[in-house]
Design a protein around this motif. Structure first.
Motif, PDB file in Angstrom:
ATOM      1  N   ARG A  89      34.016  35.970  42.126  1.00  0.00           N
ATOM      2  CA  ARG A  89      32.808  34.749  41.557  1.00  0.00           C
ATOM      3  C   ARG A  89      32.308  35.734  39.973  1.00  0.00           C
ATOM      4  O   ARG A  89      33.025  36.788  39.195  1.00  0.00           O
ATOM      5  CB  ARG A  89      31.636  35.070  42.709  1.00  0.00           C
ATOM      6  N   PHE A  90      31.041  35.088  39.497  1.00  0.00           N
ATOM      7  CA  PHE A  90      31.269  35.369  38.522  1.00  0.00           C
ATOM      8  C   PHE A  90      30.275  36.461  38.598  1.00  0.00           C
ATOM      9  O   PHE A  90      30.067  37.976  37.162  1.00  0.00           O
ATOM     10  CB  PHE A  90      29.051  34.799  37.861  1.00  0.00           C
ATOM     11  N   ASP A  91      30.160  37.381  39.457  1.00  0.00           N
ATOM     12  CA  ASP A  91      29.295  39.542  39.783  1.00  0.00           C
ATOM     13  C   ASP A  91      30.434  39.629  40.049  1.00  0.00           C
ATOM     14  O   ASP A  91      30.651  41.298  40.506  1.00  0.00           O
ATOM     15  CB  ASP A  91      28.522  38.845  40.657  1.00  0.00           C
ATOM     16  N   GLU A  95      34.302  35.427  46.111  1.00  0.00           N
ATOM     17  CA  GLU A  95      33.540  33.942  46.617  1.00  0.00           C
ATOM     18  C   GLU A  95      34.816  33.395  47.518  1.00  0.00           C
ATOM     19  O   GLU A  95      35.604  33.133  47.513  1.00  0.00           O
ATOM     20  CB  GLU A  95      34.530  32.697  45.416  1.00  0.00           C
TER      21      GLU A  95
END
Ligand code: NAD
Ligand code: UDX
Length: 438
Positions: A89-91, A95
């Motif tokens: 995920r972006f962080d 996901e």
């Protein structure tokens, strides 16, 4: 046994075909209809040696079928394997949307006693969440949830699956254990170790294995850099330390940094798991950071080989995939290397035996793609070997030199012999080995 596999990507398609080869009756499901259409017509969606023949053989034998939707066809499955993607995920966390969606979709059709098996790489505790989803959708149903991480390597996926170092299965009940034993009986009969653990431990084993291997690579790359300063040869160091059975020779090839769909994302996901529970993993944190820096900076070797500037120069890049025998470009070091060269003003010609189509969306539009290494070298001021495809080990150096503007080779995978290349009149630089400038 009847099995279903949800997700027909690298892991799902290879596992499904291999389970069929072991004699099971396998339904492979992917919600990407184009992928299923291609597989049905004999076109493999991935480049994996031997996969097309394996799939064709098992389809012809009636043991392997494909579908685009999860429906009642899975209801006679003793086990349903989840093999969907768990990208970063972006962080940096994994996901899990695809895993949860797949479990929700299959829940209505499971039979009593079925085992939902997570083959995707998932954060520790995901099996508990899968159990909650199943209990919500089918409160009346007794099903088991197991973890069965996959350790195959792209490019060697079939042999890794069929002759595994070990099979790890995390279970919380005897039903899941018995079903897993039966599924893997053809492999354990041939001596494959089958390790049962609790589910969370199994989930941890997958992350720990990938993070440990990533650390091993980070370490040998660091030693390689030091070798360049002190005039030692990292390839011989790898042999010398690898003969110690506690260390082992494998995974000690220095290079431009590790890439691929697993190491970078899994190391980051594990670090985030640690952060989430308030634990520290300073070693893993440094490994991830050092590898990112390495991939961004390794292009400087080419800059240095050409006297500090590549502006106006033409660089031939041999190999784009993150490793040989695959067309996978995920996190490939070539992406950073080509981006740097482009930024510094070089013109780039590139060749890869399998990954050029996959590379195009990831590399600058100005890159010129060539049909073979010699076309790639045409007019080049330097050749950079970025992926160690076998065909680069046996390059016709005289032919290469004849078409280049300047005879310079930067070998980021140490596939050539410095003595042989220099004897042909090339300026040669590699990773962690003494060259002319060492
Ligand atoms: P992939 O992206 O190649 O394949 C995943 C497939 O799942 C895709 O084809 C997608 O269309 C399909 N899918 C997603 N949601 C679906 C749904 N609800 N129903 C049906 N199909 C669905 O991914 P991959 O490389 O095979 O990786 C799968 C998992 O295995 C990941 O967790 C990965 O970390 C892990 N893993 C990968 C490797 C590897 O070498 N690629 C090795 C070991 C473990
Ligand atoms: C990895 C794990 O090996 C596998 O067990 C897991 O299931 C998925 O992730 P994969 O990503 O397919 O497999 O490739 P791998 O052969 O492990 O290589 C990963 C990266 O490390 C590549 O970029 C490769 O070039 C690099 N590498 C590997 C080195 O730089 N030197 C080595 O000695 C070995």
């Amino acid at each position: 046994m009847r099995l279903s596999v949800i997700g027909a990507g690298y892991v799902g398609l290879v596992s499904g075909a291999c389970f069929a080869e072991l004699g099971h009756s396998v339904l492979c499901i992917d919600n990407n209809p184009a992928k299923i259409d291609a597989i049905r017509s004999g076109q493999m969606p991935i480049y994996e040696p031997g996969l097309d023949a394996l799939v064709a053989r098992n389809v012809a034998a009636g043991r392997l079928t494909f579908a685009t939707g999860i429906d009642a066809a899975i209801s006679d499955s003793a086990a349903v394997f989840i093999a969907v993607g768990t990208p970063s995920r972006f962080d940096g966390r994994a996901e899990l949307t695809f895993v949860h969606a797949a479990v929700e979709a299959c829940a209505p059709f499971l039979k009593a006693g079925a085992v939902v098996v997570n083959k995707s790489t998932v954060p520790i505790g995901t099996g508990d969440r899968v159990e909650e989803i199943l209990a919500t959708v089918r409160p009346e149903l007794a099903v088991s949830v197991a973890s069965n991480p996959e350790f195959l390597r792209e490019g060697a996926a079939i042999s890794d699956f069929m002759e595994p170092d070990r099979i790890v299965v995390g279970v919380e009940d005897d039903n899941a254990r018995a079903v897993a034993e039966a599924i893997y009986a053809p492999l354990t009969a041939k001596g494959a170790p089958l390790l049962f653990t609790r589910r969370r431990t199994s989930e941890m084993i997958k992350y720990a294995a990938n993070s440990f291997l990533a650390t091993k690579l980070g370490f040998i790359n660091e030693i390689a850099d030091l070798c360049e300063h002190v005039g030692a040869d990292v390839a011989e160091v790898a042999v010398g330390i690898g003969l110690d059975s506690r260390i082992g020779r494998k995974f000690l090839n220095a290079g431009p940094g590790f890439g691929g769909s697993c190491f970078p994302k899994d190391a980051l996901a594990l670090l985030n798991t640690a952060n989430d529970v308030g634990a520290q993993m300073p070693i893993l944190e440094r490994v991830i950071h050092a590898n990112d820096l390495r991939k961004r900076n390794i292009g400087r070797k080419i800059l240095k080989a050409l006297g500090g500037s590549v502006r106006g120069a033409t660089i031939g890049v041999l190999g784009l995939a993150f490793k040989p025998e695959t067309d996978d470009m995920r996190e490939a070091p070539s992406i950073d290397i080509v981006a740097s060269l482009d930024y510094w003003g070089a013109a780039i010609r590139a060749y890869d035996p399998a990954a050029m189509e996959q590379a195009k969306p990831k590399l600058p539009a100005s890159v010129v793609y060539c049909d073979d290494p010699y076309a790639c070298a045409e007019g080049a001021d330097a050749i950079a070997i970025v992926t160690e495809w076998n065909e680069f080990r046996t390059l016709d150096l005289a032919r290469l030199k004849a078409v280049m503007r300047r005879p310079v080779i930067v070998d980021m995978r140490n596939v050539l012999s410095a003595a042989e290349v220099e004897a042909q009149g090339f300026q040669y630089d590699s990773v962690g080995r003494p060259g002319r400038e060492a």
